[in-house]
Structures are given as structure tokens and as C-alpha cells.
Design an enzyme around this catalytic site. Sequence first.
Site, PDB file in Angstrom:
ATOM      1  N   ASN A   9       0.962  -1.128  -0.119  1.00 25.95           N
ATOM      2  CA  ASN A   9       0.083   0.181   0.049  1.00 25.95           C
ATOM      3  C   ASN A   9       0.937   1.291  -0.058  1.00 25.95           C
ATOM      4  O   ASN A   9       1.542   1.484   0.786  1.00 25.95           O
ATOM      5  CB  ASN A   9      -1.059  -0.003   1.008  1.00 25.95           C
ATOM      6  CG  ASN A   9      -1.730   0.971   1.467  1.00 25.95           C
ATOM      7  OD1 ASN A   9      -1.827   1.866   0.377  1.00 25.95           O
ATOM      8  ND2 ASN A   9      -2.426   1.330   2.677  1.00 25.95           N
ATOM      9  N   TRP A  10       1.033   1.928  -1.080  1.00 28.09           N
ATOM     10  CA  TRP A  10       1.874   2.877  -1.175  1.00 28.09           C
ATOM     11  C   TRP A  10       1.426   4.134  -0.840  1.00 28.09           C
ATOM     12  O   TRP A  10       2.356   5.133  -0.421  1.00 28.09           O
ATOM     13  CB  TRP A  10       2.226   3.136  -2.795  1.00 28.09           C
ATOM     14  CG  TRP A  10       3.047   2.070  -3.445  1.00 28.09           C
ATOM     15  CD1 TRP A  10       3.547   0.795  -2.956  1.00 28.09           C
ATOM     16  CD2 TRP A  10       3.704   1.966  -4.644  1.00 28.09           C
ATOM     17  NE1 TRP A  10       4.000   0.253  -3.564  1.00 28.09           N
ATOM     18  CE2 TRP A  10       4.189   0.523  -4.996  1.00 28.09           C
ATOM     19  CE3 TRP A  10       3.476   2.905  -5.846  1.00 28.09           C
ATOM     20  CZ2 TRP A  10       4.730   0.127  -6.163  1.00 28.09           C
ATOM     21  CZ3 TRP A  10       3.990   2.243  -7.107  1.00 28.09           C
ATOM     22  CH2 TRP A  10       4.695   1.156  -7.175  1.00 28.09           C
ATOM     23  N   LYS A  11       0.046   4.331  -0.342  1.00 27.81           N
ATOM     24  CA  LYS A  11      -0.424   5.568   0.309  1.00 27.81           C
ATOM     25  C   LYS A  11      -0.166   6.823  -0.745  1.00 27.81           C
ATOM     26  O   LYS A  11      -0.210   6.547  -1.953  1.00 27.81           O
ATOM     27  CB  LYS A  11       0.167   5.635   1.816  1.00 27.81           C
ATOM     28  CG  LYS A  11      -0.220   4.223   2.382  1.00 27.81           C
ATOM     29  CD  LYS A  11      -0.075   4.697   4.019  1.00 27.81           C
ATOM     30  CE  LYS A  11      -0.158   3.167   4.674  1.00 27.81           C
ATOM     31  NZ  LYS A  11      -0.103   3.330   6.184  1.00 27.81           N
ATOM     32  N   HIS A  94      -9.481   1.029   4.965  1.00 32.16           N
ATOM     33  CA  HIS A  94      -8.205   1.380   5.751  1.00 32.16           C
ATOM     34  C   HIS A  94      -8.393   2.136   6.706  1.00 32.16           C
ATOM     35  O   HIS A  94      -9.128   3.225   6.671  1.00 32.16           O
ATOM     36  CB  HIS A  94      -7.275   1.995   4.612  1.00 32.16           C
ATOM     37  CG  HIS A  94      -5.799   1.812   5.138  1.00 32.16           C
ATOM     38  ND1 HIS A  94      -5.529   2.803   5.983  1.00 32.16           N
ATOM     39  CD2 HIS A  94      -4.763   0.946   5.033  1.00 32.16           C
ATOM     40  CE1 HIS A  94      -4.064   2.718   6.189  1.00 32.16           C
ATOM     41  NE2 HIS A  94      -3.679   1.547   6.008  1.00 32.16           N
ATOM     42  N   GLU A  96      -6.963   4.740   7.833  1.00 30.31           N
ATOM     43  CA  GLU A  96      -6.487   6.124   7.599  1.00 30.31           C
ATOM     44  C   GLU A  96      -7.679   6.632   6.758  1.00 30.31           C
ATOM     45  O   GLU A  96      -8.402   7.731   7.288  1.00 30.31           O
ATOM     46  CB  GLU A  96      -5.220   6.291   6.847  1.00 30.31           C
ATOM     47  CG  GLU A  96      -3.958   5.989   7.564  1.00 30.31           C
ATOM     48  CD  GLU A  96      -2.905   5.490   6.875  1.00 30.31           C
ATOM     49  OE1 GLU A  96      -2.859   5.516   5.840  1.00 30.31           O
ATOM     50  OE2 GLU A  96      -2.118   4.957   7.673  1.00 30.31           O
ATOM     51  N   GLU A 166      -5.527  -5.131  10.498  1.00 27.13           N
ATOM     52  CA  GLU A 166      -4.407  -4.096  10.637  1.00 27.13           C
ATOM     53  C   GLU A 166      -4.822  -3.381  12.076  1.00 27.13           C
ATOM     54  O   GLU A 166      -5.605  -2.591  11.911  1.00 27.13           O
ATOM     55  CB  GLU A 166      -4.509  -3.162   9.767  1.00 27.13           C
ATOM     56  CG  GLU A 166      -4.145  -3.818   8.177  1.00 27.13           C
ATOM     57  CD  GLU A 166      -3.578  -2.880   7.345  1.00 27.13           C
ATOM     58  OE1 GLU A 166      -2.584  -2.999   6.711  1.00 27.13           O
ATOM     59  OE2 GLU A 166      -4.161  -1.555   7.110  1.00 27.13           O
ATOM     60  N   GLY A 172       2.490   2.187  10.746  1.00 25.59           N
ATOM     61  CA  GLY A 172       3.338   3.397  10.757  1.00 25.59           C
ATOM     62  C   GLY A 172       3.875   3.537  11.896  1.00 25.59           C
ATOM     63  O   GLY A 172       4.716   4.743  12.057  1.00 25.59           O
ATOM     64  N   SER A 211       3.420  -2.442  10.496  1.00 26.70           N
ATOM     65  CA  SER A 211       4.859  -2.369  10.662  1.00 26.70           C
ATOM     66  C   SER A 211       5.257  -3.609  10.324  1.00 26.70           C
ATOM     67  O   SER A 211       6.370  -4.301  10.948  1.00 26.70           O
ATOM     68  CB  SER A 211       4.888  -1.902  12.237  1.00 26.70           C
ATOM     69  OG  SER A 211       4.684  -0.647  12.335  1.00 26.70           O
ATOM     70  N   GLY A 232       2.936  -1.153   4.337  1.00 19.99           N
ATOM     71  CA  GLY A 232       2.738   0.221   4.061  1.00 19.99           C
ATOM     72  C   GLY A 232       4.239   0.755   3.696  1.00 19.99           C
ATOM     73  O   GLY A 232       4.842   0.440   2.655  1.00 19.99           O
ATOM     74  N   GLY A 233       4.836   1.309   4.850  1.00 20.13           N
ATOM     75  CA  GLY A 233       6.161   1.838   4.522  1.00 20.13           C
ATOM     76  C   GLY A 233       7.413   1.111   3.914  1.00 20.13           C
ATOM     77  O   GLY A 233       7.830   1.540   2.955  1.00 20.13           O
TER      78      GLY A 233
HETATM   79  P1  PGA Z   1       2.554   0.202   7.787  1.00 20.09           P
HETATM   80  O1  PGA Z   1       1.203   0.452   7.008  1.00 20.09           O
HETATM   81  O2  PGA Z   1       3.323  -1.237   7.270  1.00 20.09           O
HETATM   82  O3  PGA Z   1       3.591   1.628   7.362  1.00 20.09           O
HETATM   83  O4  PGA Z   1       2.641   0.124   9.214  1.00 20.09           O
HETATM   84  C1  PGA Z   1       0.493  -0.597   7.045  1.00 20.09           C
HETATM   85  C2  PGA Z   1      -0.797  -0.078   6.218  1.00 20.09           C
HETATM   86  O5  PGA Z   1      -1.319   0.948   6.611  1.00 20.09           O
HETATM   87  O6  PGA Z   1      -1.382  -0.645   5.461  1.00 20.09           O
END
Ligand code: PGA
Length: 248
Positions: A9-11, A94, A96, A166, A172, A211, A232-233
Amino acid sequence: MRRSLVVGNWKMNGTLASAKSLAEAIVSGIENTNADIAVCPPFVYLRDIDQILQGSHLKFGSQNVADQESGAYTGEISASMLKDINCTYAIVGHSERRSYYGDTNESVAERFSQALSQGIIPILCVGETLEQREQEKTFQVVDAQLDAVINLAGIASFEKAVIAYEPVWAIGTGKTASDEQAQEVHQYIRQQIAKRDQSIADKIQILYGGSVKPDNAKGLFAMADIDGGLIGGASLDAESFLKIYNSI
Ligand code: PGA
């Protein structure tokens, strides 16, 4: 035996140039096809990324999809538009989106249904906040998130869906759930599905997200009910993302 899946997930990161080079590096670094792998770039880069993925094992998805079919919904992208450009997956719900943009359990359920109606595989994100975990409400929160979708779309719709657990406190933050903490909730989610349909429960891919890094992926992916990850990251770096994929 369930196939595993790793999704990046590149956000809201990168540029067209960096997105293309990241996709190219991932495509050229995939060594085995024992598991599924996908990336979810920002909407505006999806078509360029599609060009790069043609003929490769890497699939792409969107980070969201509209809760309506079409019409006067300024700024939204519909499932049929995503289908038009060969999108395989759509992340829905998600955390967010839920916390910053007001996505509710009900609107997430609509998004899930919209994706499915176009043959796009929804990746339904569920998970509790730290406060909810401390109040021992994890299962209650996950139940409400799942129930909204089951009530609207029906249990049979999970035949062609993915779930991502999640925990919000792990996204994050560098704080991953322990292998056992994650497994406990994954097992619970699978049981909730099994109560309604055992064969779907046996088949559905349940990903862990929050994470995930190359050094903790192996332990998480070894757990019985964890079928891969939503990253994510670490998905913004081809080498880290491929290491995570290869630890399946
Ligand atoms: P993260 O994000 O790996 O940076 O914690 C995961 C996500 O939000 O899907």
C-alpha cells in the site's frame, strides 16, 4: 492449502517517476510465483503502473473505491472505472480512511460491494485502536466491522474477497503486533466467517498489516491463520518489499 498474498500500500507517496521505477524494480526482482503479490499505487499512477506490470506476476489494486456506482460524487473513483483499467484489487476501509475521511462501517460495506460488483477483489481492512485494545474491545470492534459487510453483501461475497487485520496502533508506528497477538485475531476472524460458511473460512486469505518489515515478516507469516501481509512503509522500497514477499 491457501495461497499467500503480499500487497504493498503505497499510500500518498512518490512521484510518477519514482512509482514507475519502484514497480519496475519489483517486477524484475520477483523470483518465485508461489504466492500472489500486488501493489496499490495512488490512483493517478495506476495506468502507468499497469503498463509496467503487463505479463508479470505482479498485480495492482487501488487504495479505495467509491461507495456509489456513478453520478455526482465529485472527487470519487468508481469500481467500473477501476475495472476499465484492469484493476485486480481495491483496498476498502483502511484505518486512515476510517479515521481521517469519515469512512463508516456502512460506507466501507458499500465500497466492498461496489468493488465486487465489477469483479474487483476487495481487501477489507479491519482492526482496533490502542484504546479499544486496552479496553479489551478488539473482538467487538472487528465483529462490527465484519458484520456491516456481511449484512450488506452476504457471506457468499467473501468467496472473492480478502481481509486484512491491521491493528491501528501498529500502522506506521514501528510497533508490530506479536506473532501470537496477530494470530489470535486472525483465528477469531476466521472463526466468525466459519460460523456462517466453513468452506469460505477455509479459503479466504487473511492478511496482517501494521509495521511489517523484512525482519518480522517470517514469524508473522508462519502463523496458521496469517496468509500474508498488507505492507505500508516497507513497500516503498523494492528490496524490503521483495524480502517480505520472499519470506512467505
Ligand atoms: P505500515 O502500514 O506497514 O507502514 O505500518 C500498513 C498499512 O497501513 O497498510
